[in-house]
Write a protein that holds these residues in place. Structure first.
Motif, PDB file in Angstrom:
ATOM      1  N   ASN A  46       0.820  -1.200   0.000  1.00  0.00           N
ATOM      2  CA  ASN A  46       0.000   0.000   0.000  1.00  0.00           C
ATOM      3  C   ASN A  46       0.860   1.260   0.000  1.00  0.00           C
ATOM      4  O   ASN A  46       0.378   2.341  -0.337  1.00  0.00           O
ATOM      5  CB  ASN A  46      -0.927   0.013   1.219  1.00  0.00           C
ATOM      6  CG  ASN A  46      -2.004  -1.069   1.129  1.00  0.00           C
ATOM      7  OD1 ASN A  46      -2.436  -1.432   0.043  1.00  0.00           O
ATOM      8  ND2 ASN A  46      -2.435  -1.568   2.286  1.00  0.00           N
ATOM      9  N   ASN A  47       2.121   1.093   0.410  1.00  0.00           N
ATOM     10  CA  ASN A  47       3.020   2.235   0.469  1.00  0.00           C
ATOM     11  C   ASN A  47       3.838   2.402  -0.811  1.00  0.00           C
ATOM     12  O   ASN A  47       4.681   3.296  -0.892  1.00  0.00           O
ATOM     13  CB  ASN A  47       3.972   2.087   1.664  1.00  0.00           C
ATOM     14  CG  ASN A  47       3.233   2.039   2.981  1.00  0.00           C
ATOM     15  OD1 ASN A  47       2.256   2.764   3.177  1.00  0.00           O
ATOM     16  ND2 ASN A  47       3.678   1.178   3.905  1.00  0.00           N
ATOM     17  N   TYR A  48       3.620   1.534  -1.808  1.00  0.00           N
ATOM     18  CA  TYR A  48       4.383   1.646  -3.056  1.00  0.00           C
ATOM     19  C   TYR A  48       3.961   2.908  -3.810  1.00  0.00           C
ATOM     20  O   TYR A  48       2.777   3.096  -4.117  1.00  0.00           O
ATOM     21  CB  TYR A  48       4.140   0.425  -3.948  1.00  0.00           C
ATOM     22  CG  TYR A  48       4.766  -0.865  -3.461  1.00  0.00           C
ATOM     23  CD1 TYR A  48       5.543  -0.892  -2.303  1.00  0.00           C
ATOM     24  CD2 TYR A  48       4.586  -2.054  -4.163  1.00  0.00           C
ATOM     25  CE1 TYR A  48       6.112  -2.072  -1.863  1.00  0.00           C
ATOM     26  CE2 TYR A  48       5.153  -3.244  -3.727  1.00  0.00           C
ATOM     27  CZ  TYR A  48       5.915  -3.243  -2.567  1.00  0.00           C
ATOM     28  OH  TYR A  48       6.486  -4.414  -2.135  1.00  0.00           O
ATOM     29  N   THR A  49       4.943   3.729  -4.112  1.00  0.00           N
ATOM     30  CA  THR A  49       4.670   4.971  -4.837  1.00  0.00           C
ATOM     31  C   THR A  49       5.502   5.102  -6.106  1.00  0.00           C
ATOM     32  O   THR A  49       5.275   6.020  -6.893  1.00  0.00           O
ATOM     33  CB  THR A  49       4.951   6.184  -3.935  1.00  0.00           C
ATOM     34  OG1 THR A  49       6.320   6.147  -3.504  1.00  0.00           O
ATOM     35  CG2 THR A  49       4.019   6.194  -2.720  1.00  0.00           C
ATOM     36  N   GLU A  50       6.471   4.224  -6.280  1.00  0.00           N
ATOM     37  CA  GLU A  50       7.365   4.291  -7.433  1.00  0.00           C
ATOM     38  C   GLU A  50       7.382   2.953  -8.158  1.00  0.00           C
ATOM     39  O   GLU A  50       7.144   1.894  -7.554  1.00  0.00           O
ATOM     40  CB  GLU A  50       8.791   4.661  -7.008  1.00  0.00           C
ATOM     41  CG  GLU A  50       8.893   5.951  -6.235  1.00  0.00           C
ATOM     42  CD  GLU A  50       8.590   7.169  -7.084  1.00  0.00           C
ATOM     43  OE1 GLU A  50       8.602   7.028  -8.333  1.00  0.00           O
ATOM     44  OE2 GLU A  50       8.336   8.246  -6.529  1.00  0.00           O
ATOM     45  N   ILE A  51       7.681   2.995  -9.431  1.00  0.00           N
ATOM     46  CA  ILE A  51       7.724   1.773 -10.237  1.00  0.00           C
ATOM     47  C   ILE A  51       8.757   0.792  -9.712  1.00  0.00           C
ATOM     48  O   ILE A  51       8.529  -0.427  -9.694  1.00  0.00           O
ATOM     49  CB  ILE A  51       8.001   2.132 -11.711  1.00  0.00           C
ATOM     50  CG1 ILE A  51       6.742   2.715 -12.348  1.00  0.00           C
ATOM     51  CG2 ILE A  51       8.460   0.920 -12.509  1.00  0.00           C
ATOM     52  CD1 ILE A  51       6.893   3.147 -13.782  1.00  0.00           C
ATOM     53  N   GLU A  52       9.883   1.320  -9.235  1.00  0.00           N
ATOM     54  CA  GLU A  52      10.938   0.411  -8.770  1.00  0.00           C
ATOM     55  C   GLU A  52      10.511  -0.388  -7.550  1.00  0.00           C
ATOM     56  O   GLU A  52      11.027  -1.469  -7.290  1.00  0.00           O
ATOM     57  CB  GLU A  52      12.231   1.176  -8.473  1.00  0.00           C
ATOM     58  CG  GLU A  52      12.082   2.333  -7.505  1.00  0.00           C
ATOM     59  CD  GLU A  52      11.824   3.640  -8.226  1.00  0.00           C
ATOM     60  OE1 GLU A  52      12.095   4.688  -7.629  1.00  0.00           O
ATOM     61  OE2 GLU A  52      11.359   3.606  -9.389  1.00  0.00           O
ATOM     62  N   HIS A  53       9.539   0.138  -6.781  1.00  0.00           N
ATOM     63  CA  HIS A  53       9.029  -0.622  -5.636  1.00  0.00           C
ATOM     64  C   HIS A  53       8.363  -1.910  -6.116  1.00  0.00           C
ATOM     65  O   HIS A  53       8.540  -2.979  -5.512  1.00  0.00           O
ATOM     66  CB  HIS A  53       8.013   0.222  -4.861  1.00  0.00           C
ATOM     67  CG  HIS A  53       8.603   1.438  -4.231  1.00  0.00           C
ATOM     68  ND1 HIS A  53       7.869   2.576  -3.921  1.00  0.00           N
ATOM     69  CD2 HIS A  53       9.882   1.726  -3.861  1.00  0.00           C
ATOM     70  CE1 HIS A  53       8.656   3.489  -3.382  1.00  0.00           C
ATOM     71  NE2 HIS A  53       9.888   3.006  -3.338  1.00  0.00           N
ATOM     72  N   PHE A  54       7.598  -1.801  -7.189  1.00  0.00           N
ATOM     73  CA  PHE A  54       6.929  -2.983  -7.731  1.00  0.00           C
ATOM     74  C   PHE A  54       7.930  -3.952  -8.351  1.00  0.00           C
ATOM     75  O   PHE A  54       7.826  -5.171  -8.175  1.00  0.00           O
ATOM     76  CB  PHE A  54       5.893  -2.562  -8.787  1.00  0.00           C
ATOM     77  CG  PHE A  54       4.711  -1.844  -8.221  1.00  0.00           C
ATOM     78  CD1 PHE A  54       3.615  -2.540  -7.737  1.00  0.00           C
ATOM     79  CD2 PHE A  54       4.694  -0.461  -8.157  1.00  0.00           C
ATOM     80  CE1 PHE A  54       2.515  -1.876  -7.215  1.00  0.00           C
ATOM     81  CE2 PHE A  54       3.594   0.217  -7.636  1.00  0.00           C
ATOM     82  CZ  PHE A  54       2.501  -0.486  -7.156  1.00  0.00           C
ATOM     83  N   LEU A  55       8.906  -3.397  -9.077  1.00  0.00           N
ATOM     84  CA  LEU A  55       9.872  -4.260  -9.741  1.00  0.00           C
ATOM     85  C   LEU A  55      10.699  -5.068  -8.750  1.00  0.00           C
ATOM     86  O   LEU A  55      11.193  -6.146  -9.076  1.00  0.00           O
ATOM     87  CB  LEU A  55      10.803  -3.423 -10.626  1.00  0.00           C
ATOM     88  CG  LEU A  55      10.134  -2.642 -11.756  1.00  0.00           C
ATOM     89  CD1 LEU A  55      11.173  -1.892 -12.567  1.00  0.00           C
ATOM     90  CD2 LEU A  55       9.334  -3.575 -12.660  1.00  0.00           C
ATOM     91  N   ALA A  56      10.851  -4.541  -7.540  1.00  0.00           N
ATOM     92  CA  ALA A  56      11.643  -5.247  -6.527  1.00  0.00           C
ATOM     93  C   ALA A  56      10.827  -6.294  -5.777  1.00  0.00           C
ATOM     94  O   ALA A  56      11.377  -7.070  -4.995  1.00  0.00           O
ATOM     95  CB  ALA A  56      12.227  -4.237  -5.527  1.00  0.00           C
ATOM     96  N   ASP A  57       9.515  -6.336  -6.013  1.00  0.00           N
ATOM     97  CA  ASP A  57       8.625  -7.253  -5.299  1.00  0.00           C
ATOM     98  C   ASP A  57       8.506  -8.563  -6.083  1.00  0.00           C
ATOM     99  O   ASP A  57       8.000  -8.597  -7.203  1.00  0.00           O
ATOM    100  CB  ASP A  57       7.248  -6.605  -5.137  1.00  0.00           C
ATOM    101  CG  ASP A  57       6.360  -7.389  -4.187  1.00  0.00           C
ATOM    102  OD1 ASP A  57       6.259  -8.627  -4.357  1.00  0.00           O
ATOM    103  OD2 ASP A  57       5.767  -6.773  -3.285  1.00  0.00           O
ATOM    104  N   GLU A  58       8.966  -9.643  -5.484  1.00  0.00           N
ATOM    105  CA  GLU A  58       8.976 -10.936  -6.173  1.00  0.00           C
ATOM    106  C   GLU A  58       7.576 -11.409  -6.525  1.00  0.00           C
ATOM    107  O   GLU A  58       7.332 -11.945  -7.601  1.00  0.00           O
ATOM    108  CB  GLU A  58       9.670 -11.991  -5.320  1.00  0.00           C
ATOM    109  CG  GLU A  58       9.760 -13.354  -5.998  1.00  0.00           C
ATOM    110  CD  GLU A  58      10.464 -14.390  -5.141  1.00  0.00           C
ATOM    111  OE1 GLU A  58      10.670 -15.514  -5.632  1.00  0.00           O
ATOM    112  OE2 GLU A  58      10.792 -14.062  -3.981  1.00  0.00           O
TER     113      GLU A  58
END
Length: 371
Positions: A5-17
């Motif tokens: 819920n705290n993801y605000t940037e694309i790189e946050h998603f890319l780092a999530d397996e």
């Protein structure tokens, strides 16, 4: 799970397996789809992250140019805003590291996306192609590879007695001994095959995007990696050709070819073009080799002339005792037989005291004369 819920940037998603598993393999154990649909602004960010991830895996996915461009621009804007909004009170060293980190992420993503875009634009006709190396890697039998780096065809004899006339700049991989209920070889380039008959063990030639199946016959396959088409030309017997199941979107089609028929597989659109009379195709007629033209039906013919015909067909050199065999004539049929079998038939016809030795393109006939 709630941390996203705290993801605000694309790189946050890319780092999530779990996000990568969902996008790449449709594994949605973390219910990404349901979570995404809860919020429209969130859905937009997720879509941009999805496009970035797919772009980094572009050989397996096709992206629209507009989508790619949109994702590229949107992410650059986010990176720039993040830079502008950083507090001036940050320590210089921390600010420098953060900048390098953002620039690093941007560089990696941009390079991945641009390379993916170029791949789609310049290689759209090859996105379903299979390379010779990929085919070899699928086989676990332990293969022998023969490469023809010379300027002349080379003859290869397989463990089942089949023979392959391998053209220059071509490769053939095959097992030392065929085991099991199938015989499989792998071709890159061009080869003329004469297959030893064995109905219980069909013979398969894997050549890039197509698979050719025979029981015992003679045919040519032309499958160079840098050419737009793959061709199969049948001289004798019956051949079945289909798409390799490993290519993306294979056509569920089986083509049966008879003598003097051919098949042209067009890589650009994965289509088959069956040619029922090869003499009516200028390209095929022009590329016909000696072995495809010469006949092997002999009626009361001097054995020296038979050896000469074999030399012309296979581009080999045959040494034989000319004086001892000068009065020997044969009536025999050598059509639809691999080279080793042709030599065995000749030697048996001449008598039990006749044999042959074969070393590459050099053949030696040992004989005391004919019966």
């Amino acid at each position: 799970m709630q941390h996203r819920n705290n993801y605000t940037e694309i790189e946050h998603f890319l780092a999530d397996e779990s996000f990568r598993l969902w996008v790449c393999f449709k594994d949605d154990q973390q219910e990404w789809e349901e979570w995404t649909l809860e919020n429209s602004s969130r859905a937009k960010l997720v879509e941009e992250a999805r496009l970035w991830l797919l772009a980094m895996k572009v050989p397996a996915d096709n992206l629209a140019v507009d989508d790619v461009q949109h994702a590229l621009e949107a992410t650059w804007e986010k990176i720039e805003r993040a830079e502008e909004n950083k507090k001036d009170t940050e320590k210089p060293i921390l600010k420098l590291l953060r900048k390098k980190w953002f620039n690093g992420v941007a560089a990696v993503l941009v390079l991945s996306l641009l390379s993916g875009w170029l791949y789609n634009q310049s290689s759209s006709s090859e996105n379903s192609a299979l390379s010779y190396s990929e085919l070899i890697n699928e086989n676990e039998e332990g293969l022998v590879e023969q490469t023809n780096n010379s300027d002349k065809p080379q003859i290869i004899t397989l463990s089942d007695g089949s023979s392959v006339l391998l053209q220059p700049n071509s490769k053939l991989s095959y097992p030392k001994i065929f085991v099991g209920n199938e015989r499989k070889v792998y071709l890159s380039g061009e080869g003329f095959f004469e297959i030893s008959k064995d109905p219980k063990k069909p013979f398969f030639v894997f050549a890039n995007e197509i698979v050719t199946k025979v029981v015992g016959t003679s045919f040519k396959i032309k499958a160079y990696a840098n050419q737009p088409n793959v061709e199969v030309v049948v001289r004798t017997g019956k051949v079945k050709v289909r798409s390799n199941e490993l290519i993306s979107n294979p056509k569920d089609e089986l083509i049966v070819l008879l003598p003097n028929q051919a098949l042209r597989f067009v890589r650009k659109n994965l289509s088959f073009n069956k040619i029922t009379d090869i003499t009516q195709d200028e390209s095929l007629s022009r590329s016909t080799s000696n072995i495809e033209q010469l006949g092997f039906e002999f009626t009361d013919i001097p054995v020296a002339q038979i050896f000469k015909t074999i030399e012309q067909a296979y581009l080999v050199k045959i040494d034989f005792p000319q004086t001892k065999l000068k009065d020997c004539y044969l009536t025999t049929s050598l059509s639809d037989q691999p080279l080793p079998e042709k030599l065995k038939i000749i030697c048996k016809s001449l008598g039990n005291n006749t044999s042959y030795e074969m070393n590459g393109n050099q053949i030696i006939i040992i004989s005391d004369g004919c019966n």
